[in-house]
Design an enzyme around this catalytic site. Structure first.
Site, short mmCIF file in Angstrom:
data_model
loop_
_atom_site.label_atom_id
_atom_site.label_comp_id
_atom_site.label_asym_id
_atom_site.label_seq_id
_atom_site.Cartn_x
_atom_site.Cartn_y
_atom_site.Cartn_z
N ALA A 267 0.63 -1.29 0.17
CA ALA A 267 0.04 0.13 -0.01
C ALA A 267 0.96 1.03 -0.02
O ALA A 267 0.57 2.24 -0.83
CB ALA A 267 -0.88 -0.05 1.16
N GLU B 38 9.43 -5.47 -5.99
CA GLU B 38 8.34 -6.00 -5.10
C GLU B 38 8.37 -7.51 -5.45
O GLU B 38 8.06 -7.96 -6.98
CB GLU B 38 6.92 -5.50 -5.22
N GLN C 113 -5.23 -5.87 3.56
CA GLN C 113 -5.01 -6.46 4.71
C GLN C 113 -6.32 -5.76 5.93
O GLN C 113 -6.63 -6.65 6.56
CB GLN C 113 -3.88 -6.31 5.44
N VAL D 286 15.15 -7.35 -1.74
CA VAL D 286 16.23 -6.69 -1.37
C VAL D 286 16.80 -7.60 -0.19
O VAL D 286 16.46 -8.00 0.66
CB VAL D 286 15.88 -5.19 -0.79
N CYS E 156 -1.85 -2.29 13.06
CA CYS E 156 -3.05 -2.02 13.48
C CYS E 156 -3.38 -2.49 15.05
O CYS E 156 -4.06 -3.57 15.04
CB CYS E 156 -4.10 -2.95 12.74
N LYS F 70 0.81 1.93 13.32
CA LYS F 70 0.83 1.37 11.90
C LYS F 70 -0.24 0.79 11.30
O LYS F 70 -0.79 -0.38 11.51
CB LYS F 70 2.03 0.12 12.32
N THR F 71 -0.66 1.85 10.32
CA THR F 71 -2.19 1.20 9.97
C THR F 71 -1.86 1.82 8.49
O THR F 71 -1.32 2.69 8.10
CB THR F 71 -3.36 2.11 10.46
N ALA F 72 -3.00 1.49 7.61
CA ALA F 72 -3.06 1.67 6.29
C ALA F 72 -3.49 3.13 5.91
O ALA F 72 -2.88 3.76 5.24
CB ALA F 72 -3.98 0.75 5.82
N ALA F 73 -4.11 3.40 7.12
CA ALA F 73 -4.56 5.07 7.05
C ALA F 73 -3.22 5.75 7.07
O ALA F 73 -3.23 6.96 6.55
CB ALA F 73 -5.69 5.20 8.23
N CYS G 181 -8.01 3.60 13.22
CA CYS G 181 -8.30 2.11 13.82
C CYS G 181 -9.63 2.09 13.86
O CYS G 181 -10.36 2.58 14.86
CB CYS G 181 -7.37 1.89 14.92
#
Length: 404
Positions: free
Chosen positions: A13, A35, A43, A78, A161, A306-309, A341
């Site tokens: 993301a 990637e 997720q 990597v 999350c 630690k979130t996607a937002a 969250c």
């Protein structure tokens, strides 16, 4: 001349959103993304899979289908960084040089840190919404629950999350409550930490649900071993002023949130801090070790959720600041620690926790964010997945502003 003008490590993301935001600002930029995964996952949807609301297939698409057409996709992983030489080395030995580097490598779910867990997962009542293949098993266990003991665990922070272990618990309890089973089930939240939720304003409304479902809060309980066949979990229990003790607990259902850390190739790199996380300035997101390196997402040392937002907010900031650096201009953007969250406290209602550095409330909407709302459920169920696939990954920077 460098192989790549801008090289991004990680096509999740954060990495793809940053590439899209960079391209939006300057379509002439030459961007490459490293990637290795063939599948890209949404997720945040796995909580809903574990509650029977989404099918797991709704949360997955091929990496090729979400990789922007304007980037060079390097399929690989990597192995090491050489920031003094402006290069990275891939696991196959190939070396790639860059002018600017963006690290969005995510974090590592350290399943092996808990003795016996990897062998136990997916059977004997042991599950986790932190894995794509296991979230459906969570829902299966919830539906078929016939036993007495349900345990939900949370490891020491940081984790991605931080509310996810609770989300699984509340949605399971809601299902059992609607089925008239909750009174016969002993539900425990075994949290290695000392508090229910890190942002204090949200604890009182969450406690109302803890009380209504009859959940036992067991703080200072860190899961260290799982015996699947015997359905026994061992916790290292730490209480203030006492020596830690190992305590065994029987279970019929065990939902595990695994310990989490930076990926090994980050942890062992010259770009990491003492804790193994990518060392960046918490405002500019520029590396504190190499000036032409930026980082965002779960991999960084920033003290935010630690979130996607969080990644959604960080991507435009990294894009603006990196382009400013290229022009020898002052970096215009500062990240305020925003994270979100959506706490799924019951079917159809969510407490949309939004906060920044220091636990400061940062609501995106003109409502009291400590109240459970149906509108927030609609947001998580229907709006945010669409925004993720169709806006965030495509450089449309929706829901990237907050009110203070």
């Amino acid at each position: 001349m460098a192989d790549h003008q801008i090289l991004i490590v990680g096509g999740g993301a954060a990495g793809i959103a940053t590439a899209a935001s960079l391209h939006k600002r300057d379509a002439s930029l030459r961007i490459a993304i490293i990637e290795s995964s063939q599948t890209h996952y949404y997720q945040p949807g796995w909580t809903m899979v574990g509650a029977g609301i989404f099918k797991k297939e709704e949360t997955a698409r091929s990496t090729a289908s979400v990789m922007p057409s304007f980037v060079t996709h390097i399929t690989g992983a990597v192995a090491s960084f050489q920031p003094d030489e402006n290069s990275v080395t891939l696991e196959d030995g190939k070396m790639l040089s860059y002018e600017y580097l963006v690290v969005a490598a995510g974090l590592k779910l350290d399943w092996s840190a808990i003795e016996g867990l990897e062998d136990a997962l997916g059977k004997n009542g042991v599950t986790s919404n932190y894995r794509y293949d296991l979230a459906p098993y969570t829902w299966d266990l919830v539906q078929k629950m016939r036993g007495k003991e349900a345990i939900f665990t949370q490891p020491p922070m940081p984790i991605k999350c931080a509310g996810a272990p609770q989300k699984a618990m509340y949605l399971s309890c809601c299902t059992w409550s609607q089925a008239g089973k909750i009174k016969d089930i002993n539900v425990s939240f075994c949290n290695a930490g000392p508090v229910l939720f890190g942002c204090a304003d949200y604890v009182p409304p969450l406690m109302k649900y803890v009380d209504s479902y009859g959940i036992n809060l067991d703080f200072g309980h860190n899961l260290v071993k799982v015996d699947g066949p015997n359905q026994t979990a061992t916790f290292k229990v730490t209480k203030e002023g006492e020596e830690p003790q190992l305590v065994e607990r029987k279970f019929d259902m065990l939902h595990v949130c695994p310990p989490q850390c930076a990926p090994d190739f980050i942890k062992n790199s010259p770009l990491a801090n003492e804790g193994g996380w990518l060392a960046v300035d918490q405002a500019t997101l520029q590396s504190t070790i190499a000036s032409n390196v930026f980082g965002l997402g779960d991999v960084t040392s920033t003290p935010n959720a630690k979130t996607a937002a969080a990644a959604r907010k960080q991507a435009p900031i990294v894009a603006d600041n990196l382009i400013a650096l290229m022009k020898n201009a002052t970096m215009p953007q500062a990240y305020d620690g925003y994270g979100s969250c959506p706490l799924t406290v019951e079917h159809g209602k969510i407490i949309l926790a939004e906060f920044g550095y220091g636990g400061k409330l940062m609501p995106s909407f003109p409502w009291d964010s400590t109240k459970p709302r149906r509108a927030a459920w609609f947001l998580k169920k229907s709006v945010l997945p669409w925004v993720y696939w169709n806006a965030m990954l495509k450089g449309k920077e929706w829901l990237t502003k907050t009110t203070s």
